[in-house]
Scaffold this motif. Structure first.
Motif, mmCIF file in Angstrom:
data_model
loop_
_atom_site.group_PDB
_atom_site.id
_atom_site.type_symbol
_atom_site.label_atom_id
_atom_site.label_comp_id
_atom_site.label_asym_id
_atom_site.label_seq_id
_atom_site.Cartn_x
_atom_site.Cartn_y
_atom_site.Cartn_z
ATOM 1 N N ALA A 137 18.066 49.739 -124.242
ATOM 2 C CA ALA A 137 17.151 49.773 -125.380
ATOM 3 C C ALA A 137 17.928 49.805 -126.695
ATOM 4 O O ALA A 137 17.500 49.246 -127.698
ATOM 5 C CB ALA A 137 16.232 50.979 -125.287
ATOM 6 N N SER A 143 13.274 56.830 -120.525
ATOM 7 C CA SER A 143 14.633 56.483 -120.950
ATOM 8 C C SER A 143 15.669 57.312 -120.202
ATOM 9 O O SER A 143 15.433 58.473 -119.863
ATOM 10 C CB SER A 143 14.813 56.726 -122.461
ATOM 11 N N THR A 158 21.161 54.019 -124.624
ATOM 12 C CA THR A 158 19.834 54.366 -124.117
ATOM 13 C C THR A 158 19.351 53.237 -123.214
ATOM 14 O O THR A 158 19.346 52.069 -123.610
ATOM 15 C CB THR A 158 18.839 54.575 -125.268
ATOM 16 N N ASP A 204 16.350 51.509 -120.984
ATOM 17 C CA ASP A 204 14.894 51.397 -120.888
ATOM 18 C C ASP A 204 14.514 51.302 -119.413
ATOM 19 O O ASP A 204 14.584 50.229 -118.808
ATOM 20 C CB ASP A 204 14.434 50.163 -121.657
ATOM 21 N N THR A 207 12.201 48.618 -117.703
ATOM 22 C CA THR A 207 12.606 47.209 -117.575
ATOM 23 C C THR A 207 13.294 46.912 -116.250
ATOM 24 O O THR A 207 13.834 45.814 -116.066
ATOM 25 C CB THR A 207 13.565 46.811 -118.717
#
Length: 225
Positions: A69, A123, A86, A88, A91
């Motif tokens: 991210a 996250s 970070t 995500d 995804t």
């Protein structure tokens, strides 16, 4: 007449020394001054960077991708000093299953509480705490040992792994294969630790094949601005 001339010469010489000693940039005892190298933050290009995961089980494996991210690398001159990334978790993609229904079933399961609890913990974060250059590393081989804190599902553990890092001006690239013990993050589905039948075991470690591309803050790598 010689004595006044000698006094005048001595005075002139001492004046020159005084001027030189107070000149900007002069450091007593050194002929030159060394400027401190400033730290630089290089923003990770999340489009060019990649993360590939691989998880093995008895008799097979699954693999796919997941996206960053955001992230940054901290460098000082041509040395890596830190960084934060970070991930995500929403995804996550499964690549080895081509049948849509089966692919969705496994993807949803990975996002469930049996694995990464994505709804509760969207996250994951990795923060470098130490970047140690490897002495006499050969070209193409790992030239850093990276230690940092990895947080998954709100649980943080320290991990260490080798990495290949290249820094050139305001651009940097880093590659690493990272092994993660999922049981340390309360992911124990079909782990041998919970008495899973031998032919149903999913191994406790999975790997992340990471490639980071970073450029100067506010610019993508390759920008001409």
């Amino acid at each position: 007449m010689k004595k006044p001339l000698l006094l005048l010469s001595a005075f002139a010489f001492s004046t020159l020394l005084s001027i030189a000693a107070t000149a900007p940039g002069h450091t007593p005892g050194n002929s030159t001054s060394v400027a401190a190298v400033a730290a630089t933050t290089l923003q990770v290009n999340t489009t060019q960077s990649t993360m590939k995961w691989n998880a093995k089980k008895v008799g097979g494996e699954h693999y796919g991708t997941i996206k960053l991210a955001a992230g940054s690398l901290e460098v000082k001159g041509n040395k890596l000093t830190g960084g934060t990334f970070t991930i995500d978790m929403a995804t996550i993609v499964v690549e080895d299953i081509t049948r849509p229904e089966s692919n969705k079933k496994l993807t949803d399961h990975l996002k469930s509480d049996d694995f990464f609890s994505v709804d509760k913990h969207p996250s994951s974060i990795f923060k470098i705490t130490k970047a140690t250059p490897i002495a006499k590393a050969k070209p193409g081989e790992a030239n850093y040992t990276i230690t940092g804190n990895l947080t998954i599902k709100g649980i943080t553990n320290a991990i260490t792994f080798p990495a290949t890092v290249a820094i050139s001006g305001k651009e940097a690239q880093a590659e690493a294969v990272i092994e993660v013990d999922r049981t340390k993050y309360d992911i124990k589905y079909r782990s041998g630790l919970v008495g899973t039948a031998a032919d149903k075991i999913i191994y406790d470690t999975f790997t992340i094949n990471l490639k980071l591309v970073a450029g100067a803050e506010g610019q993508a790598v390759g920008s001409t601005k």
